[in-house]
Design a protein around this motif. Structure first.
Motif, mmCIF file in Angstrom:
data_model
loop_
_atom_site.group_PDB
_atom_site.id
_atom_site.type_symbol
_atom_site.label_atom_id
_atom_site.label_comp_id
_atom_site.label_asym_id
_atom_site.label_seq_id
_atom_site.Cartn_x
_atom_site.Cartn_y
_atom_site.Cartn_z
ATOM 1 N N VAL A 1 0.859 -1.185 0.000
ATOM 2 C CA VAL A 1 0.000 0.000 0.000
ATOM 3 C C VAL A 1 0.895 1.235 0.000
ATOM 4 O O VAL A 1 1.818 1.359 0.806
ATOM 5 C CB VAL A 1 -1.006 -0.019 1.182
ATOM 6 C CG1 VAL A 1 -0.313 -0.127 2.527
ATOM 7 C CG2 VAL A 1 -1.901 1.210 1.142
ATOM 8 N N ASN A 2 0.668 2.101 -0.961
ATOM 9 C CA ASN A 2 1.444 3.344 -1.033
ATOM 10 C C ASN A 2 0.727 4.446 -0.252
ATOM 11 O O ASN A 2 -0.498 4.421 -0.130
ATOM 12 C CB ASN A 2 1.654 3.730 -2.500
ATOM 13 C CG ASN A 2 2.692 2.848 -3.185
ATOM 14 O OD1 ASN A 2 3.745 2.565 -2.608
ATOM 15 N ND2 ASN A 2 2.406 2.389 -4.395
ATOM 16 N N PRO A 3 1.489 5.393 0.311
ATOM 17 C CA PRO A 3 0.897 6.422 1.188
ATOM 18 C C PRO A 3 0.133 7.483 0.380
ATOM 19 O O PRO A 3 0.587 8.611 0.226
ATOM 20 C CB PRO A 3 2.111 7.023 1.897
ATOM 21 C CG PRO A 3 3.234 6.844 0.923
ATOM 22 C CD PRO A 3 2.950 5.579 0.163
ATOM 23 N N ILE A 4 -1.043 7.102 -0.091
ATOM 24 C CA ILE A 4 -1.746 7.909 -1.087
ATOM 25 C C ILE A 4 -2.199 9.258 -0.519
ATOM 26 O O ILE A 4 -2.176 10.274 -1.218
ATOM 27 C CB ILE A 4 -2.915 7.096 -1.706
ATOM 28 C CG1 ILE A 4 -3.341 7.689 -3.032
ATOM 29 C CG2 ILE A 4 -4.077 6.941 -0.754
ATOM 30 C CD1 ILE A 4 -2.336 7.541 -4.136
ATOM 31 N N LYS A 5 -2.570 9.262 0.750
ATOM 32 C CA LYS A 5 -3.034 10.515 1.347
ATOM 33 C C LYS A 5 -1.898 11.537 1.446
ATOM 34 O O LYS A 5 -2.066 12.706 1.098
ATOM 35 C CB LYS A 5 -3.601 10.203 2.754
ATOM 36 C CG LYS A 5 -4.494 11.271 3.294
ATOM 37 C CD LYS A 5 -5.181 10.805 4.575
ATOM 38 C CE LYS A 5 -5.772 11.993 5.294
ATOM 39 N NZ LYS A 5 -6.428 11.605 6.556
ATOM 40 N N GLU A 6 -0.736 11.074 1.877
ATOM 41 C CA GLU A 6 0.428 11.953 2.001
ATOM 42 C C GLU A 6 0.914 12.402 0.615
ATOM 43 O O GLU A 6 1.300 13.557 0.426
ATOM 44 C CB GLU A 6 1.563 11.240 2.754
ATOM 45 C CG GLU A 6 1.291 10.992 4.231
ATOM 46 C CD GLU A 6 0.319 9.842 4.500
ATOM 47 O OE1 GLU A 6 0.021 9.057 3.565
ATOM 48 O OE2 GLU A 6 -0.182 9.725 5.636
ATOM 49 N N ILE A 7 0.865 11.473 -0.337
ATOM 50 C CA ILE A 7 1.262 11.824 -1.710
ATOM 51 C C ILE A 7 0.334 12.917 -2.229
ATOM 52 O O ILE A 7 0.776 13.933 -2.790
ATOM 53 C CB ILE A 7 1.220 10.575 -2.634
ATOM 54 C CG1 ILE A 7 2.304 9.566 -2.238
ATOM 55 C CG2 ILE A 7 1.364 10.983 -4.103
ATOM 56 C CD1 ILE A 7 2.177 8.202 -2.916
ATOM 57 N N ALA A 8 -0.973 12.725 -2.014
ATOM 58 C CA ALA A 8 -1.962 13.693 -2.502
ATOM 59 C C ALA A 8 -1.736 15.074 -1.882
ATOM 60 O O ALA A 8 -1.816 16.099 -2.574
ATOM 61 C CB ALA A 8 -3.372 13.191 -2.210
ATOM 62 N N SER A 9 -1.449 15.105 -0.587
ATOM 63 C CA SER A 9 -1.214 16.391 0.083
ATOM 64 C C SER A 9 0.001 17.099 -0.507
ATOM 65 O O SER A 9 -0.018 18.313 -0.723
ATOM 66 C CB SER A 9 -0.984 16.192 1.582
ATOM 67 O OG SER A 9 -2.100 15.571 2.140
ATOM 68 N N MET A 10 1.064 16.326 -0.751
ATOM 69 C CA MET A 10 2.281 16.918 -1.312
ATOM 70 C C MET A 10 2.028 17.451 -2.722
ATOM 71 O O MET A 10 2.414 18.582 -3.056
ATOM 72 C CB MET A 10 3.409 15.858 -1.325
ATOM 73 C CG MET A 10 4.721 16.344 -1.928
ATOM 74 S SD MET A 10 5.410 17.793 -1.057
ATOM 75 C CE MET A 10 6.146 16.992 0.383
ATOM 76 N N VAL A 11 1.349 16.660 -3.531
ATOM 77 C CA VAL A 11 1.087 17.075 -4.922
ATOM 78 C C VAL A 11 0.237 18.337 -4.934
ATOM 79 O O VAL A 11 0.478 19.270 -5.699
ATOM 80 C CB VAL A 11 0.415 15.922 -5.714
ATOM 81 C CG1 VAL A 11 -0.033 16.395 -7.095
ATOM 82 C CG2 VAL A 11 1.374 14.731 -5.842
ATOM 83 N N LYS A 12 -0.731 18.394 -4.038
ATOM 84 C CA LYS A 12 -1.603 19.569 -3.970
ATOM 85 C C LYS A 12 -0.814 20.793 -3.492
ATOM 86 O O LYS A 12 -0.937 21.884 -4.044
ATOM 87 C CB LYS A 12 -2.778 19.297 -3.024
ATOM 88 C CG LYS A 12 -3.785 20.442 -2.979
ATOM 89 C CD LYS A 12 -5.104 19.988 -2.357
ATOM 90 C CE LYS A 12 -6.198 21.026 -2.555
ATOM 91 N NZ LYS A 12 -6.126 22.127 -1.590
ATOM 92 N N ALA A 13 0.030 20.570 -2.473
ATOM 93 C CA ALA A 13 0.832 21.682 -1.950
ATOM 94 C C ALA A 13 1.741 22.261 -3.030
ATOM 95 O O ALA A 13 2.049 23.460 -3.023
ATOM 96 C CB ALA A 13 1.671 21.204 -0.763
ATOM 97 N N LYS A 14 2.165 21.417 -3.946
ATOM 98 C CA LYS A 14 3.055 21.876 -5.028
ATOM 99 C C LYS A 14 2.267 22.342 -6.252
ATOM 100 O O LYS A 14 2.857 22.630 -7.303
ATOM 101 C CB LYS A 14 4.033 20.761 -5.428
ATOM 102 C CG LYS A 14 4.933 20.272 -4.292
ATOM 103 C CD LYS A 14 5.892 21.350 -3.813
ATOM 104 C CE LYS A 14 6.726 20.875 -2.635
ATOM 105 N NZ LYS A 14 7.499 21.972 -2.012
ATOM 106 N N GLY A 15 0.952 22.370 -6.138
ATOM 107 C CA GLY A 15 0.131 22.911 -7.218
ATOM 108 C C GLY A 15 0.053 22.058 -8.472
ATOM 109 O O GLY A 15 -0.167 22.571 -9.566
#
Ligand code: PLP
Length: 383
Positions: free
Chosen positions: A154-168
């Motif tokens: 399982v990949n950390p999808i929630k953390e990945i999503a937050s990072m991608v969003k933070a970087k626009g």
């Protein structure tokens, strides 16, 4: 000696695979009819399926469902080529075959990409994703696999999503093998599109993928696609216009998925379904470890979907013989697909419960005895 092989409600071997998987009798029974693709009865069922999946995704009001004929990969390719503009660039997170497949899809469709690859037993480092995005302004989208079915990680999808969003940037998720069983609520995990299919954790039959799309993002994808049949924007607009499919819909798959969704909701939705799978996984892993087998992944990285076991070092163990003997006892397992280790996989999803897992463990014990295998530890641990 030979007892009756294990069987599903319809007398078929049990599929300990990541899909297609064992479905209930009722999910199959509802298909013994014909429907007109432009008839109101079918149109209503189709709309209900679309609405219910968006609800399961937690996207009511913000997201829409665009279904796509074909296997899951058709939906993934449609998602990638419809959302990633022709002059866009994708960062692909790779730790297995489905991340690799995204790169292949980009190659075929002439889309620019870079990969961030980690070994099959290692999730991506989320800070590293941030650094890659900071260093390359050209990257417009990120592609992540929720559960990499190659290993079961399982990949950390929630953390990945937050990072991608933070970087626009925009996130595209392949949640094929996790959607419905593992939490991924659109209100908490920010993505533009998420692909899954009828025949995995929703326990329908194969033949249709779907993409949960943030409506505001989907609205901006006109003209991106380079294949008519895979154009999600066109599929969406046409379906919104008259509630019908552009081309022949997989009607039986949709009607059957409608039934499967009712059974999913009766089971308590994602927590209920995911709870049964987690219990299946635990019973299976505990039982296999008691025999001496070792899992590829530590428990905290293991999705309750499919489990990779190292191949035993015992010279009497031959996978083909093991597979065939288990098949004769009514259990179909799955070969390994790893590059890092010699392995095989056992799935724990589908219409299966603890009793089926106990049955599989009993069959495995019997087969190991028949094969005269006494040491189930993998080679690297035995050294
Ligand atoms: C099953 C699966 C797919 C789709 O595979 P198909 O064989 O095309 O249905 C895509 N991604 C993941 C992670 C999967 O498990």
């Amino acid at each position: 000696m030979a007892s009756k092989p294990a069987a599903s409600e319809t007398g078929d071997p049990l599929l300990l695979t990541p899909g297609p998987l064992t479905t209930s009798r009722t999910v199959k029974d509802v298909m013994v009819h014909d429907w007109g693709s432009r008839d109101q009865k079918f149109i209503d069922i189709n709309q209900a399926v679309r609405d219910e999946i968006v609800k399961i995704a937690g996207g009511t009001g913000t997201h829409v469902l665009v279904p796509m004929q074909g296997s899951g990969t058709f939906a993934v390719e449609a998602m990638i080529t419809s959302f990633l503009p022709r002059d866009g660039k994708m960062l692909i997170l790779v730790n297995g075959a489905y991340g690799q497949r995204c790169a292949k899809i980009c190659d075929y469709n002439d889309r620019a990409y870079v990969t961030y690859e980690t070994p099959e037993d290692t999730p991506p480092n989320v800070d590293e994703i941030g650094r890659i995005l900071d260093a390359d302004e050209g990257i417009s989208h990120v592609f992540a696999v929720h559960c990499e079915t190659t290993s079961g990680i399982v990949n950390p999808i929630k953390e990945i999503a937050s990072m991608v969003k933070a970087k626009g940037r925009s996130l595209l998720v392949d949640s094929m093998s996790a959607f419905g069983a593992m939490p991924i609520d659109a209100g908490e995990v920010y993505y533009d599109a998420l692909a899954a299919s009828s025949n995995k954790c929703l326990e329908g039959v194969p033949g249709m993928g779907f993409v949960v799309c943030r409506e505001s993002a989907l609205a901006g994808t006109k003209g991106n696609a380079n294949a008519l049949v895979l154009d999600l924007f066109d599929q969406w607009k046409a379906m919104e216009a008259n509630k019908q499919w552009r081309f022949t819909p997989p009607i039986h798959v949709i009607v059957s998925l409608h039934q499967a969704i009712q059974e999913f909701l009766e089971e308590g939705g994602q927590p209920g379904r995911g709870g049964r799978y987690a219990n299946n996984c635990k019973v299976l892993v505990d039982g296999m470890r008691a025999m001496g087998f070792e899992t590829l992944l530590p428990d905290h990285l293991q999705a309750p979907i499919i489990i990779t076991f190292h191949k035993p070092s015992d010279p009497n163990f031959h996978f083909e013989t093991f597979y065939n003997a288990l098949a004769e006892k009514g259990y179909l397992i799955y070969p390994g697909k790893l590059t890092v280790a010699d392995s095989f996989r056992i799935g724990c999803i589908g219409r299966l419960d603890e009793g089926h897992m106990e049955g599989a463990l009993g069959a495995i014990r019997d087969v190991l005895t028949e094969m005269n295998v006494t040491n189930c530890a993998p080679a690297q641990a035995a050294e």
